[in-house]
Design an enzyme around this catalytic site. Sequence first.
Site, PDB file in Angstrom:
ATOM      1  N   CYS A   1      -2.395   5.098   7.894  1.00  0.00           N
ATOM      2  CA  CYS A   1      -2.621   4.639   9.201  1.00  0.00           C
ATOM      3  C   CYS A   1      -1.628   4.855  10.081  1.00  0.00           C
ATOM      4  CB  CYS A   1      -2.543   2.963   8.971  1.00  0.00           C
ATOM      5  SG  CYS A   1      -3.684   2.335   8.081  1.00  0.00           S
TER       6      CYS A   1
ATOM      7  N   ALA B   1     -13.987  -3.196  -0.462  1.00  0.00           N
ATOM      8  CA  ALA B   1     -14.662  -2.677  -1.474  1.00  0.00           C
ATOM      9  C   ALA B   1     -14.371  -1.060  -1.725  1.00  0.00           C
ATOM     10  CB  ALA B   1     -16.277  -2.719  -1.255  1.00  0.00           C
TER      11      ALA B   1
ATOM     12  N   GLN C   1      -4.932  -3.976  -1.789  1.00  0.00           N
ATOM     13  CA  GLN C   1      -4.556  -2.904  -2.998  1.00  0.00           C
ATOM     14  C   GLN C   1      -4.535  -3.381  -4.320  1.00  0.00           C
ATOM     15  OE1 GLN C   1      -3.644   0.251  -2.714  1.00  0.00           O
ATOM     16  NE2 GLN C   1      -4.130   0.407  -0.437  1.00  0.00           N
TER      17      GLN C   1
ATOM     18  N   THR D   1     -26.178 -10.002  10.833  1.00  0.00           N
ATOM     19  CA  THR D   1     -26.975  -9.689   9.527  1.00  0.00           C
ATOM     20  C   THR D   1     -26.171  -9.329   8.414  1.00  0.00           C
ATOM     21  OG1 THR D   1     -28.916  -9.319  11.103  1.00  0.00           O
ATOM     22  CG2 THR D   1     -29.168  -8.401   8.829  1.00  0.00           C
TER      23      THR D   1
ATOM     24  N   ASN E   1       0.885  -1.348  -0.030  1.00  0.00           N
ATOM     25  CA  ASN E   1      -0.006  -0.032   0.022  1.00  0.00           C
ATOM     26  C   ASN E   1       0.777   1.356   0.144  1.00  0.00           C
ATOM     27  OD1 ASN E   1       0.186  -1.480   2.480  1.00  0.00           O
ATOM     28  ND2 ASN E   1      -0.162   0.447   3.688  1.00  0.00           N
TER      29      ASN E   1
HETATM   30  C1  LIG Z   1      -6.618  -0.473   3.101  1.00  0.00           C
HETATM   31  C2  LIG Z   1      -5.837  -1.504   3.413  1.00  0.00           C
HETATM   32  C3  LIG Z   1      -6.299  -2.776   4.542  1.00  0.00           C
HETATM   33  C4  LIG Z   1      -7.557  -2.333   5.496  1.00  0.00           C
HETATM   34  O1  LIG Z   1      -8.542  -2.381   4.858  1.00  0.00           O
HETATM   35  P1  LIG Z   1      -9.971  -1.751   5.539  1.00  0.00           P
HETATM   36  O2  LIG Z   1     -11.193  -2.029   4.771  1.00  0.00           O
HETATM   37  O3  LIG Z   1      -9.793  -0.065   5.529  1.00  0.00           O
HETATM   38  O4  LIG Z   1     -10.145  -2.262   6.816  1.00  0.00           O
HETATM   39  C5  LIG Z   1      -5.841  -3.634   4.768  1.00  0.00           C
HETATM   40  N1  LIG Z   1      -4.410  -4.094   3.890  1.00  0.00           N
HETATM   41  C6  LIG Z   1      -4.065  -3.276   2.833  1.00  0.00           C
HETATM   42  C7  LIG Z   1      -3.102  -3.592   2.027  1.00  0.00           C
HETATM   43  C8  LIG Z   1      -4.646  -1.888   2.771  1.00  0.00           C
HETATM   44  O5  LIG Z   1      -4.360  -1.099   1.833  1.00  0.00           O
END
Ligand SMILES: *Cc1c(COP(=O)(O)O)cnc(C)c1O
Length: 395
Positions: free
Chosen positions: A326, A199, A178, A236, A150
Amino acid sequence: MRIYLDNSATTHTDPEVFEAMKPYFCEVYGNGSSQHFFGREALAAIDRAREQVAAAIGCKPSEVYFTSGGTESDNWAIKGTAHALAKKGRHIITTKIEHPAVIKTCEALEREGFEVTYLDVDGEGFVTPEAVEAAIRPDTVLISVMTANNEIGTIEPIREIGAIAKAHKVLFHTDAVQAVGNVDIDVVRDNIDMLSMSAHKFYGPKGVGVLYKRNGVKIERFMDGGEQERNMRASTLNTPGIVGLGRAIELAVADMESNNAHIRALRDDFVRKVKERIPQIRFNGASDFTKRLPGNANFSFEYIEGESILMRLDLAGIAVSSGSACSSGSLEPSYVLLSIGVPIELAHGSIRFSFGKCNTQEEVDYTVEQLCKTVEFLRELSPLFKNVKGEEKYV
Ligand SMILES: *Cc1c(COP(=O)(O)O)cnc(C)c1O
């Protein structure tokens, strides 16, 4: 002017995806587990999305589990496998540059007594299949290596790693959050046992993801409660989100080639111009662009702070990221950049530009201009840079 160059943090929901989701809020609002027609309508939409996901990654609909996103899918795949196989072995192999959703999950398992090998990567962020194979022990139960990084966009050799995992009868999980929509994925061809996606990274809504799990792979169920998702993941189902994810992955795969060509052209032009016009920078990640996410450019700028660049670009209407979203807010430099050997001072001066399908050439040109001005301005303020310039004069 507002320019969004942070498509690796999240993407906008495609209007077509939003249209597909709309009926599932106020009209088709049944609980997918209910037996009456309200429920059956919702279930039909969820089943369609399951088929859309299956078609996109080459698995069976019965191997698709809907989750709340990439983080949940990573947690579930890794903890679920570790707990299910604890009697067989307690060793896991991963890399030093995984997303925190994988790294922190592995650290949590270490506190429970599991052992984790965090593999080194090379100067461009590649893990080698040989290193993966060499790390396998009789008690290894899981290999987890991301499909694409990422922060620096490096695409890992997951097909080779999948083949090694299969040959050694070790389960293989990949965080493809990614990669979906950017990289061709086929879980059968690539020998992937589990795969995470989210998504909102491919123009779908936030808060919904998938864990693909090959039939026959036994993992612990994720949450206790109802019997949703074949009794593996209670709660759900999020019908609008799932419908959105299904439509988004269908579009992402159908348009992958044309989107990638557009995004890659913008990124390549941006990288070329920045390298031409700004001295004393480091381009981070894969230099072979066929092994790099099409929209990713990551630069370190000597003598200045990434945060200062980010804030000045923000004032100019340009949204970028320093390190990963993050870790922003903390002043720790990116562990991904440190792992590929970027010196600590330089890692502090890093910015990720991530292009998406709606960016334009005009936006690239404006960003290059603003970036040149910003870097020049901040370097003028930097005592370190003055020093260097002074030294150069007297050489
Ligand atoms: C964004 C990301 C995540 C986390 O996904 P979320 O849907 O935001 O929890 C995990 N792994 C990678 C490589 C990401 O880029």
